[in-house]
Design a protein around this motif. Structure first.
Motif, PDB file in Angstrom:
ATOM      1  N   ARG A  91       0.837  -1.210   0.000  1.00  0.00           N
ATOM      2  CA  ARG A  91       0.000   0.000   0.000  1.00  0.00           C
ATOM      3  C   ARG A  91       0.867   1.252   0.000  1.00  0.00           C
ATOM      4  NH1 ARG A  91      -3.042  -3.172   3.810  1.00  0.00           N
ATOM      5  NH2 ARG A  91      -2.136  -1.976   5.508  1.00  0.00           N
ATOM      6  N   GLN A  92       1.940   1.246   0.777  1.00  0.00           N
ATOM      7  CA  GLN A  92       2.847   2.399   0.814  1.00  0.00           C
ATOM      8  C   GLN A  92       3.499   2.619  -0.553  1.00  0.00           C
ATOM      9  OE1 GLN A  92       5.429   1.330   4.034  1.00  0.00           O
ATOM     10  NE2 GLN A  92       4.086   2.225   5.584  1.00  0.00           N
ATOM     11  N   GLU A  93       3.909   1.538  -1.201  1.00  0.00           N
ATOM     12  CA  GLU A  93       4.514   1.648  -2.536  1.00  0.00           C
ATOM     13  C   GLU A  93       3.500   2.170  -3.545  1.00  0.00           C
ATOM     14  OE1 GLU A  93       7.619   1.408  -3.754  1.00  0.00           O
ATOM     15  OE2 GLU A  93       8.247   1.202  -1.676  1.00  0.00           O
TER      16      GLU A  93
ATOM     17  N   ARG B 279       3.176   5.896  -2.887  1.00  0.00           N
ATOM     18  CA  ARG B 279       4.408   6.561  -3.350  1.00  0.00           C
ATOM     19  C   ARG B 279       4.430   6.642  -4.877  1.00  0.00           C
ATOM     20  NH1 ARG B 279       8.802   3.570  -1.002  1.00  0.00           N
ATOM     21  NH2 ARG B 279       8.124   4.627   0.872  1.00  0.00           N
TER      22      ARG B 279
END
Length: 166
Positions: free
Chosen positions: A126-128, A131
């Motif tokens: 999810r963070q990737e 980003r």
């Protein structure tokens, strides 16, 4: 053991499903999204859908495809591709995501998660996705930064075994 359901039970189940097309098998649609686990919040799904639309846009452009050409190659409707790239609230059909994963040669499971059709239990994924969405902008030609972001995100999508949040 015989399991019996009343007509009222079946009618209540049908009302909950609404106009949804229900599938069976590996990629069945969840007719009751309000009953999803707490980890699958609306904000997370919205963030990944933004990344999904940007991913489709950048991959299409990287391949040198117009929307019509991608629709032809992936055996999809061009109008649906337009909506995928422009409307973060649109939920594509599992078949559409499967065809895009096949065309772009990325993990079907990861692309389903990115499209909001499957829960992503991997916080890193999810963070990737966030980003990636933040680093990419809709321009006519891929910038070196967008190309780098796309390559890094394709590597994340191509991972075979997603890491689970504990």
């Amino acid at each position: 053991m015989k399991l019996e359901r009343s007509k009222e039970w079946w009618m209540a189940r049908a009302r909950r499903e609404g106009d949804a097309v229900i599938g069976a098998g590996l990629l069945a649609f969840d007719p009751m999204p309000e009953e999803r686990p707490a980890g699958a919040s609306a904000a997370v799904v919205e963030e990944t859908r933004i990344a999904f639309g940007r991913f489709v846009n950048l991959m299409r452009r990287r391949c040198g495809f117009s929307m019509e050409r991608l629709a032809q190659v992936a055996d999809l409707d061009a109008s649906e591709l337009l909506v995928i790239e422009d409307d973060l609230h649109y939920v594509p059909e599992p078949r559409t995501v499967f065809k895009l994963a096949e065309t772009f040669e990325v993990s079907q499971q990861r692309l389903m998660q990115l499209a909001g059709l499957a829960a992503a239990n991997d916080a890193g994924f999810r963070q990737e996705a966030v980003r990636f969405a933040a680093r990419s902008e809709a321009v006519h030609k891929l910038t070196p930064e967008e190309s780098s972001a796309l390559e890094a995100f394709v590597a994340v999508l191509s991972e075979q075994q997603p890491k689970r949040v504990k």
